[in-house]
Design a protein around this motif. Structure first.
Motif, short mmCIF file in Angstrom:
data_model
loop_
_atom_site.label_atom_id
_atom_site.label_comp_id
_atom_site.label_asym_id
_atom_site.label_seq_id
_atom_site.Cartn_x
_atom_site.Cartn_y
_atom_site.Cartn_z
N MET A 1 53.99 34.39 75.75
CA MET A 1 54.23 32.94 75.84
C MET A 1 55.56 32.58 75.19
N GLY A 2 56.38 31.83 75.91
CA GLY A 2 57.64 31.40 75.34
C GLY A 2 57.47 30.07 74.63
N TYR A 3 57.99 29.97 73.43
CA TYR A 3 57.82 28.75 72.64
C TYR A 3 59.01 27.81 72.75
N TRP A 4 60.10 28.26 73.38
CA TRP A 4 61.25 27.39 73.52
C TRP A 4 62.20 27.92 74.59
N ASP A 5 63.06 27.05 75.04
CA ASP A 5 64.12 27.44 75.96
C ASP A 5 65.35 26.58 75.65
N ARG A 6 66.51 27.07 76.01
CA ARG A 6 67.76 26.43 75.64
C ARG A 6 67.89 25.01 76.20
N ILE A 7 67.49 24.84 77.45
CA ILE A 7 67.64 23.52 78.08
C ILE A 7 66.82 22.47 77.35
N THR A 8 65.59 22.81 77.01
CA THR A 8 64.72 21.86 76.31
C THR A 8 65.27 21.51 74.93
N LEU A 9 65.73 22.53 74.21
CA LEU A 9 66.28 22.28 72.88
C LEU A 9 67.48 21.35 72.95
N LYS A 10 68.38 21.61 73.88
CA LYS A 10 69.60 20.82 73.98
C LYS A 10 69.30 19.39 74.46
N THR A 11 68.33 19.25 75.34
CA THR A 11 67.94 17.92 75.81
C THR A 11 67.39 17.09 74.66
N ARG A 12 66.55 17.72 73.84
CA ARG A 12 65.98 17.01 72.70
C ARG A 12 67.06 16.70 71.66
N ALA A 13 67.99 17.61 71.48
CA ALA A 13 69.09 17.38 70.53
C ALA A 13 69.92 16.18 70.95
N LYS A 14 70.22 16.07 72.22
CA LYS A 14 70.99 14.93 72.73
C LYS A 14 70.24 13.62 72.52
N ALA A 15 68.92 13.67 72.69
CA ALA A 15 68.11 12.47 72.49
C ALA A 15 68.17 12.02 71.03
N LEU A 239 65.54 24.12 67.39
CA LEU A 239 65.10 25.51 67.43
C LEU A 239 64.16 25.79 66.27
N TYR A 240 64.52 25.31 65.09
CA TYR A 240 63.63 25.50 63.94
C TYR A 240 62.27 24.87 64.20
N GLY A 241 62.26 23.67 64.79
CA GLY A 241 61.00 23.02 65.10
C GLY A 241 60.14 23.86 66.02
N ALA A 242 60.77 24.49 67.01
CA ALA A 242 60.03 25.33 67.95
C ALA A 242 59.50 26.59 67.27
N LEU A 243 60.34 27.22 66.43
CA LEU A 243 59.91 28.43 65.73
C LEU A 243 58.84 28.12 64.68
N ARG A 244 58.94 26.95 64.07
CA ARG A 244 57.93 26.52 63.11
C ARG A 244 56.58 26.37 63.81
N TYR A 245 56.61 25.78 65.00
CA TYR A 245 55.39 25.64 65.80
C TYR A 245 54.80 27.01 66.13
N LYS A 246 55.68 27.94 66.51
CA LYS A 246 55.22 29.30 66.82
C LYS A 246 54.57 29.95 65.60
N ALA A 247 55.19 29.79 64.44
CA ALA A 247 54.67 30.41 63.21
C ALA A 247 53.27 29.93 62.88
N VAL A 248 53.04 28.62 63.05
CA VAL A 248 51.73 28.06 62.74
C VAL A 248 50.71 28.44 63.80
N MET A 249 51.09 28.34 65.06
CA MET A 249 50.16 28.62 66.15
C MET A 249 49.75 30.09 66.22
N THR A 250 50.59 30.98 65.75
CA THR A 250 50.27 32.41 65.78
C THR A 250 49.71 32.91 64.45
N GLY A 251 49.52 31.99 63.51
CA GLY A 251 48.90 32.36 62.24
C GLY A 251 49.81 33.11 61.28
N LEU A 252 51.14 32.98 61.49
CA LEU A 252 52.07 33.66 60.59
C LEU A 252 52.18 32.95 59.24
N CYS A 253 51.83 31.67 59.22
CA CYS A 253 51.85 30.91 57.98
C CYS A 253 50.95 29.69 58.12
#
Length: 266
Positions: A1-15, A239-253
């Motif tokens: 499962m991919g937790y992020w992609d460049r287009i989504t990150l950049k779109t949210r950054a612009k917003a 990107l940090y927000g996406a990786l943070r979500y991944k960390a919690v959802m996969t039980g890493l923290c």
């Protein structure tokens, strides 16, 4: 499962930047003068110190040569000049390193704090100095120091291992920004485990800004790059927000370890 992609990150950054661009521009301008950098070590402060050093040594070498009545060409004169230059160089490097450890790295964490808060609509320049007034200044210094030390030691094995380690610990300043009480061991572990399998993608994300950097370089002899930086930093905050979500959802923290917010996967 991919937790992020460049287009989504950049779109949210612009917003995010739609309403915060100029304040973010000012914030990044402030921390650039205070030695903060996105790299593993605050090379900006070292570069500045090196520039000062070059001027000082040049003037000192001329003065010493004249003081020796032109005898600096002799072995003794050269030895004296070399010794003084070495001492000055050592002092400058130690000073630059101290600024990097005790100011630059702490401001880097403040930058991450500011950029993360912007994602929630909270624009406050005071967040840049968060680590100086949260009661955990020394813990921030310690965690960032050990991160840099790890990257430096791996760099001694050749450049590539150091670069890989830098991407492995990329999340550390963001983690401290949201949880200044976290231990160095835990911060490094969470970043290491979360970026596992993500390093190449993070590297490619950085490469995707090359066009913007080239445009900034040609616009105003490089000055244009300062106008690109808010976009880059806002994207990395996403990107940090996406990786943070991944960390919690996969039980890493746990959620409280990494400042996870339930309302959005990013």
């Amino acid at each position: 499962m991919g937790y992020w992609d460049r287009i989504t990150l950049k779109t949210r950054a612009k917003a995010v930047l739609k309403n915060t661009y100029w304040m973010t521009f000012l914030a990044l301008l402030i921390i650039s003068f205070l030695g903060a950098n996105s790299n593993p070590s605050s090379s900006m402060s070292i570069s500045a110190a090196s520039g000062i050093f070059s001027g000082v040594v040049s003037g000192m070498g001329t003065a010493i040569t004249r003081g020796l009545g032109g005898s600096a060409s002799t072995a003794g004169g050269i030895a004296i000049v070399s010794s003084i230059v070495f001492v000055v160089y050592a002092i400058v490097i130690l000073f630059a390193t101290a600024i990097s450890i005790f100011v630059g790295n702490v401001m880097q964490v403040g930058k991450c704090r500011y950029m993360t808060m912007c994602r929630y609509g909270e624009v406050d320049l005071g967040q840049l100095f968060f680590s100086f007034r949260n009661g955990q200044y020394w813990n921030t210094v310690k965690v960032m120091f050990f991160r840099d030390l790890q990257v430096f030691l791996w760099s001694l094995l050749f450049i590539i291992p150091g670069i890989i380690k830098a991407f492995e610990y990329w999340m550390v300043p963001y983690i401290i920004a949201e949880n200044p009480n976290i231990s160095k061991e835990r911060a490094l572990e969470i970043s290491s485990r979360t970026t596992n399998g993500e390093k190449w993608n993070i590297f490619v994300l950085g490469l995707s800004f090359i066009g913007w950097h080239l445009l900034g370089t040609f616009a105003g002899c490089g000055i244009g790059n300062v106008f690109v930086t808010p976009y880059v930093e806002a994207t990395y905050a996403e990107l940090y927000g996406a990786l943070r979500y991944k960390a919690v959802m996969t039980g890493l923290c746990s959620r409280d370890e990494i400042g996870y917010e339930l309302f959005s996967p990013y």
